[in-house]
Design an enzyme around this catalytic site. Structure first.
Site, PDB file in Angstrom:
ATOM      1  N   GLY A 173      43.468   8.915 -16.868  1.00 21.51           N
ATOM      2  CA  GLY A 173      43.036   8.187 -15.943  1.00 21.51           C
ATOM      3  C   GLY A 173      43.823   6.681 -16.100  1.00 21.51           C
ATOM      4  CE1 TYR A 174      42.146   0.275 -16.500  1.00 22.93           C
ATOM      5  CE2 TYR A 174      44.107  -0.203 -17.352  1.00 22.93           C
ATOM      6  CZ  TYR A 174      43.206  -0.690 -16.968  1.00 22.93           C
ATOM      7  OH  TYR A 174      42.988  -1.917 -16.858  1.00 22.93           O
ATOM      8  CD  GLU A 178      54.594   2.652  -8.970  1.00 14.28           C
ATOM      9  OE1 GLU A 178      53.641   2.320  -8.783  1.00 14.28           O
ATOM     10  OE2 GLU A 178      55.411   3.338  -8.409  1.00 14.28           O
ATOM     11  CG  HIS A 225      49.399   7.934 -14.771  1.00 16.86           C
ATOM     12  ND1 HIS A 225      48.866   6.746 -15.073  1.00 16.86           N
ATOM     13  CD2 HIS A 225      49.060   8.697 -15.783  1.00 16.86           C
ATOM     14  CE1 HIS A 225      48.362   7.034 -16.373  1.00 16.86           C
ATOM     15  NE2 HIS A 225      48.555   8.149 -16.785  1.00 16.86           N
ATOM     16  CD  GLN A 264      44.949  13.737 -25.384  1.00 15.72           C
ATOM     17  OE1 GLN A 264      44.678  14.598 -24.620  1.00 15.72           O
ATOM     18  NE2 GLN A 264      45.955  13.056 -25.105  1.00 15.72           N
ATOM     19  CG  MET A 299      55.284   1.315 -16.446  1.00 15.89           C
ATOM     20  SD  MET A 299      54.756   1.282 -14.553  1.00 15.89           S
ATOM     21  CE  MET A 299      55.837  -0.026 -14.119  1.00 15.89           C
ATOM     22  NE  ARG A 304      46.701   4.826 -27.002  1.00 20.58           N
ATOM     23  CZ  ARG A 304      46.777   6.092 -26.705  1.00 20.58           C
ATOM     24  NH1 ARG A 304      48.085   6.620 -26.474  1.00 20.58           N
ATOM     25  NH2 ARG A 304      45.872   6.731 -27.144  1.00 20.58           N
TER      26      ARG A 304
END
Ligand code: PAF
Length: 276
Positions: free
Chosen positions: A28-29, A32, A34, A58, A181, A184
């Protein structure tokens, strides 16, 4: 677009999806990077499933699981716009019921580089991805080259366990100044953000040196280190030039070699890589 939270719902939908089914697993979050995965999967498959799940297993005990950025409403709006057919957004209990006790270990490949810096990380990644593959039953699954070792580990897992799907690598998406990108990146303050471009500059330097005839890995690593250290906020965790298949460190660079690194800026840990 169907939004489903349970395995049972997904299982009942799955036979109705026209194949091949493309799958993009995410935490999520969405940015571009993704969305490029999503668009490629959308273009290549009649059906597209995306998952949103911040996978607790993880993250190490002192890592950023709790503060990892989350914005499911925005993510769903973006995925609707991109034409996803199904979004699987399970709870932690759905993926890890209280008696959950089966784990996927990928051996040596998962112990080097990121695996050495983040013990247990790939056990968590491989386990959740195997679980998601079993739930979604995709024909093609898409992963970013930015997490190069994750891609290698997942390909190995899929091959070793005889999973009937194709794992597809999608090139890293970068900001205009070259920073890869990543969700974090939002942790970086203005000064850290400015200096973080040095990861990309160091990778470019490695490529330039190699193209210019330098084959001595130590010599290349030395110059990359010197460049990164010019940024006062950069704290190098590791820099590596390894065989891109076995991830064994190289003395003499020969293709395909994975040049990769993890560098901290304050509390933010950034990774990046290039294959030469
Ligand atoms: O790359 C990620 O976002 C995650 O590691 C993944 C593949 C979704 C597994 O949790």
């Amino acid at each position: 677009m169907k939004i489903v939270a349970t395995i049972a719902e997904l299982r009942s939908l799955r036979p109705k999806l026209a194949g091949p089914v493309g799958f993009v697993p995410t935490m999520g979050y969405l940015h571009e990077g993704h969305l490029v995965l999503v668009r490629q999967a959308r273009a290549e498959n009649p059906s597209l499933v995306v998952s949103i799940f911040v996978n607790p297993t993880q993250f190490g005990p002192h890592e950023d699981f709790k503060q990892y950025p989350r914005d499911p409403e925005r993510d769903l709006a973006l995925l609707e716009k991109e034409g996803a057919d199904v979004v699987f957004i399970p709870s932690a209990e759905e993926i890890y019921p209280p008696d959950f006790n089966s784990w996927v270990e990928v051996g040596k490949l998962a112990e080097r580089l990121e695996g050495a810096a983040r013990p247990g990380h790939f056990r968590g990644v491989a386990t959740v991805v195997a679980r998601l593959f079993n739930i979604v039953q995709p024909d093609k699954a898409y992963f970013g080259q930015k997490d190069a070792q994750q891609l290698i580990v997942i390909k190995k897992m899929a091959a070793d366990l005889g999973m009937d799907l194709e794992v597809i690598a999608v090139p890293t998406v970068r900001e205009p100044d070259g920073l890869a990108m990543s969700s974090r990146n939002t942790y970086l303050n203005d000064e850290e953000r400015k200096q973080a471009v040095v990861l990309y500059q160091a990778l470019n330097l490695a490529q330039k040196l190699y193209a210019g005839g330098e084959k001595d890995a130590k010599a290349i690593l030395r110059q990359m280190t010197a460049l990164i250290q010019q940024q006062p906020l950069a704290d190098i965790e590791y820099i590596s030039i390894a065989d891109a298949e076995t991830l064994e460190e190289l003395d003499t660079v020969r293709p395909p070699a994975l040049v990769s690194m993890a560098v901290r800026f304050g509390k933010t840990r950034l990774i990046d890589n290039v294959v030469v």
